[in-house]
Structure formats: structure tokens, C-alpha cells
Scaffold this motif. Structure first.
Motif, mmCIF file in Angstrom:
data_model
loop_
_atom_site.group_PDB
_atom_site.id
_atom_site.type_symbol
_atom_site.label_atom_id
_atom_site.label_comp_id
_atom_site.label_asym_id
_atom_site.label_seq_id
_atom_site.Cartn_x
_atom_site.Cartn_y
_atom_site.Cartn_z
ATOM 1 N N PHE A 1 14.339 10.328 13.482
ATOM 2 C CA PHE A 1 15.397 9.502 12.917
ATOM 3 C C PHE A 1 15.047 8.019 13.094
ATOM 4 C CE2 PHE A 1 19.200 6.949 13.769
ATOM 5 C CZ PHE A 1 19.799 7.020 12.522
ATOM 6 N N GLY A 2 15.218 7.234 12.040
ATOM 7 C CA GLY A 2 14.977 5.800 12.097
ATOM 8 C C GLY A 2 13.543 5.391 11.819
ATOM 9 N N SER A 3 12.635 6.357 11.711
ATOM 10 C CA SER A 3 11.229 6.043 11.462
ATOM 11 C C SER A 3 11.019 5.566 10.027
ATOM 12 C CB SER A 3 10.344 7.271 11.679
ATOM 13 O OG SER A 3 10.354 7.665 13.020
ATOM 14 N N THR A 4 10.106 4.634 9.877
ATOM 15 C CA THR A 4 9.640 4.219 8.558
ATOM 16 C C THR A 4 8.233 4.776 8.418
ATOM 17 O OG1 THR A 4 10.974 2.210 8.649
ATOM 18 C CG2 THR A 4 9.167 2.250 7.052
ATOM 19 N N ILE A 5 7.999 5.499 7.326
ATOM 20 C CA ILE A 5 6.750 6.217 7.152
ATOM 21 C C ILE A 5 6.114 5.826 5.825
ATOM 22 C CG2 ILE A 5 5.673 8.506 7.155
ATOM 23 C CD1 ILE A 5 9.233 8.588 7.844
ATOM 24 N N VAL A 6 4.821 5.586 5.851
ATOM 25 C CA VAL A 6 4.055 5.401 4.622
ATOM 26 C C VAL A 6 3.255 6.678 4.441
ATOM 27 C CG1 VAL A 6 2.294 4.050 3.425
ATOM 28 C CG2 VAL A 6 3.913 2.907 4.957
ATOM 29 N N VAL A 7 3.441 7.326 3.292
ATOM 30 C CA VAL A 7 2.744 8.579 3.004
ATOM 31 C C VAL A 7 1.973 8.450 1.701
ATOM 32 C CG1 VAL A 7 4.412 10.058 4.216
ATOM 33 C CG2 VAL A 7 4.731 9.593 1.796
ATOM 34 N N PHE A 8 0.948 9.257 1.576
ATOM 35 C CA PHE A 8 0.213 9.342 0.319
ATOM 36 C C PHE A 8 0.554 10.679 -0.305
ATOM 37 C CE2 PHE A 8 -3.478 10.416 -2.330
ATOM 38 C CZ PHE A 8 -3.483 9.302 -3.160
ATOM 39 N N ASP A 9 1.163 10.639 -1.480
ATOM 40 C CA ASP A 9 1.530 11.852 -2.206
ATOM 41 C C ASP A 9 0.335 12.259 -3.068
ATOM 42 O OD1 ASP A 9 2.570 13.797 -3.925
ATOM 43 O OD2 ASP A 9 4.520 12.806 -4.069
ATOM 44 N N THR A 10 -0.394 13.283 -2.617
ATOM 45 C CA THR A 10 -1.600 13.711 -3.333
ATOM 46 C C THR A 10 -1.257 14.351 -4.676
ATOM 47 O OG1 THR A 10 -1.614 15.825 -2.156
ATOM 48 C CG2 THR A 10 -2.958 14.048 -1.239
ATOM 49 N N THR A 11 -0.039 14.855 -4.799
ATOM 50 C CA THR A 11 0.389 15.470 -6.052
ATOM 51 C C THR A 11 0.553 14.407 -7.134
ATOM 52 O OG1 THR A 11 1.620 17.036 -4.678
ATOM 53 C CG2 THR A 11 2.058 17.097 -7.038
ATOM 54 N N LYS A 12 1.167 13.283 -6.776
ATOM 55 C CA LYS A 12 1.415 12.199 -7.734
ATOM 56 C C LYS A 12 0.355 11.103 -7.645
ATOM 57 C CE LYS A 12 6.422 12.716 -7.933
ATOM 58 N NZ LYS A 12 7.697 12.029 -7.739
ATOM 59 N N ASN A 13 -0.530 11.221 -6.658
ATOM 60 C CA ASN A 13 -1.585 10.245 -6.428
ATOM 61 C C ASN A 13 -1.015 8.826 -6.240
ATOM 62 O OD1 ASN A 13 -4.301 9.758 -5.957
ATOM 63 N ND2 ASN A 13 -4.653 9.096 -8.073
ATOM 64 N N GLU A 14 -0.002 8.736 -5.353
ATOM 65 C CA GLU A 14 0.595 7.431 -5.078
ATOM 66 C C GLU A 14 1.040 7.326 -3.624
ATOM 67 O OE1 GLU A 14 4.287 6.565 -7.156
ATOM 68 O OE2 GLU A 14 4.862 8.666 -7.120
ATOM 69 N N GLU A 15 1.141 6.083 -3.162
ATOM 70 C CA GLU A 15 1.578 5.793 -1.804
ATOM 71 C C GLU A 15 3.076 5.495 -1.841
ATOM 72 O OE1 GLU A 15 0.267 2.300 0.983
ATOM 73 O OE2 GLU A 15 -1.456 3.636 0.678
ATOM 74 N N LEU A 16 3.817 6.102 -0.927
ATOM 75 C CA LEU A 16 5.272 5.933 -0.885
ATOM 76 C C LEU A 16 5.705 5.537 0.525
ATOM 77 C CD1 LEU A 16 6.048 9.284 -2.702
ATOM 78 C CD2 LEU A 16 6.272 7.021 -3.711
ATOM 79 N N THR A 17 6.787 4.783 0.603
ATOM 80 C CA THR A 17 7.359 4.422 1.900
ATOM 81 C C THR A 17 8.756 5.006 1.990
ATOM 82 O OG1 THR A 17 6.108 2.356 1.922
ATOM 83 C CG2 THR A 17 7.984 2.500 3.411
ATOM 84 N N TYR A 18 9.012 5.701 3.097
ATOM 85 C CA TYR A 18 10.317 6.308 3.341
ATOM 86 C C TYR A 18 10.848 5.842 4.689
ATOM 87 C CZ TYR A 18 9.182 9.815 -0.263
ATOM 88 O OH TYR A 18 8.860 10.451 -1.427
ATOM 89 N N LYS A 19 12.158 5.797 4.791
ATOM 90 C CA LYS A 19 12.811 5.585 6.081
ATOM 91 C C LYS A 19 13.755 6.760 6.285
ATOM 92 C CE LYS A 19 15.378 2.540 9.031
ATOM 93 N NZ LYS A 19 15.910 1.235 9.282
ATOM 94 N N LEU A 20 13.675 7.401 7.463
ATOM 95 C CA LEU A 20 14.543 8.544 7.751
ATOM 96 C C LEU A 20 15.873 8.050 8.288
ATOM 97 C CD1 LEU A 20 12.182 11.215 9.330
ATOM 98 C CD2 LEU A 20 12.982 11.012 6.993
ATOM 99 N N VAL A 21 16.943 8.441 7.625
ATOM 100 C CA VAL A 21 18.293 7.981 7.947
ATOM 101 C C VAL A 21 19.258 9.171 7.983
ATOM 102 C CG1 VAL A 21 17.916 5.678 6.938
ATOM 103 C CG2 VAL A 21 18.782 7.525 5.498
#
Length: 157
Positions: A82-102
Motif C-alpha cells: 500500500f502506498g508504493s509507486t511502481i514503474v512497470v514495463f508492460d511487455t504485452t503493450k510494449n510500454e512503461e507505466l507508473t502506478y501508485k497502490l491506493v
């Protein structure tokens, strides 16, 4: 629990309690005055609304109690939580995304705020940088690789 979430829940509870103790009894009283209750649509509608408000009020109070039990000290310093900010690479869409868990009350996918109870949130909790997860979403399977992690503890420093 984040203060703005607590305030939002308290306002909703206060509003529902007011409706339950003031507005609905007056509405039921007016409907009873119309006569025969067996075919009185206003009466049945008001009673149904009263049951709904009562149930919703119970849900909100339960959620408030659950959120008050969250102990930030128990959230790991080296894993996604909870509260983490994560940068992930979506290999399916071939893009980098940033998420925050709330919390589910704060979630807004368009802003990158995802609930810890969402499919993506559940699959990321407990993971570390370098881990790859497969997420089953309504739009199909997605493979996410964790590139960067900032925990709630890192953000507080």
C-alpha cells in the motif's frame, strides 16, 4: 488511514445517518397518512430506501473500521505494498507505466492510482524490482516487469 479518505467516509456516514433519522421517517409518516399501506407505492418505496440506506451505512462503518486497522509500520520497506509507486514495463503493450497502490476509495486508473484489491494491484503486492508478473484483467492477460519501486516509507523521507 489517509486523512482525506477518513474525512470522505465520515461525511458519507453523517449524510446517511441524517437521511435515516430525519428524512426517511418523515417520508414514511407522509406515506402512512395517505391510507391503505398494501397498495401504497410511496410507503413501499420509502421502506426500501430505508433498508438500502441502513445496509450502505453498515458497509461504510465496516470499511472505516477496516481502514483504521491498517498499520503503516507493517508495510514492507523493500517490497510493493500500500502506498508504493511502481514503474512497470508492460511487455504485452510494449510500454512503461507508473502506478501508485491506493485504497479502493482513492483509485482512479486514468491517474495511475490503482487499488490494492484490483487485479493489477493484487498481483503486484509483495513483488520486488526485477520481478515479472502475469495479470489476468478483463481485457486479457498482461505481463508486467517491475522496473522501479518507491515504497510509502521512501516517499515519507
Amino acid at each position: 488511514m489517509p486523512e482525506h479518505i477518513k474525512k470522505k467516509l465520515e461525511e458519507q456516514i453523517k449524510q446517511l445517518e441524517y437521511e435515516l433519522t430525519n428524512e426517511l421517517p418523515a417520508e414514511i409518516k407522509r406515506a402512512v397518512a395517505l391510507g391503505d399501506l398494501s397498495e401504497n407505492a410511496e410507503y413501499h418505496s420509502a421502506k426500501q430506501r430505508q433498508e438500502f440506506v441502513n445496509a450502505h451505512l453498515g458497509q461504510l462503518k465496516k470499511r472505516m473500521a477496516e481502514l483504521s486497522l491498517v498499520n503503516l509500520a507493517n508495510i514492507p520497506h523493500d517490497r510493493i505494498g500500500f502506498g508504493s509507486t511502481i514503474v512497470v514495463f508492460d511487455t504485452t503493450k510494449n510500454e512503461e507505466l507508473t502506478y501508485k497502490l491506493v485504497t479502493s476509495e482513492e483509485s482512479d486508473v486514468t491517474q495511475g492510482l490503482i487499488s490494492t484489491t484490483s487485479p493489477i494491484g493484487r498481483s503486484l503486492v509483495g513483488k520486488q524490482v526485477g520481478d515479472t508478473v502475469t495479470v489476468v484483467t478483463p481485457n486479457g492477460k498482461r505481463e508486467l516487469e517491475v522496473l522501479k519501486l518507491t515504497t510509502i516509507h521512501d516517499a515519507a523521507e
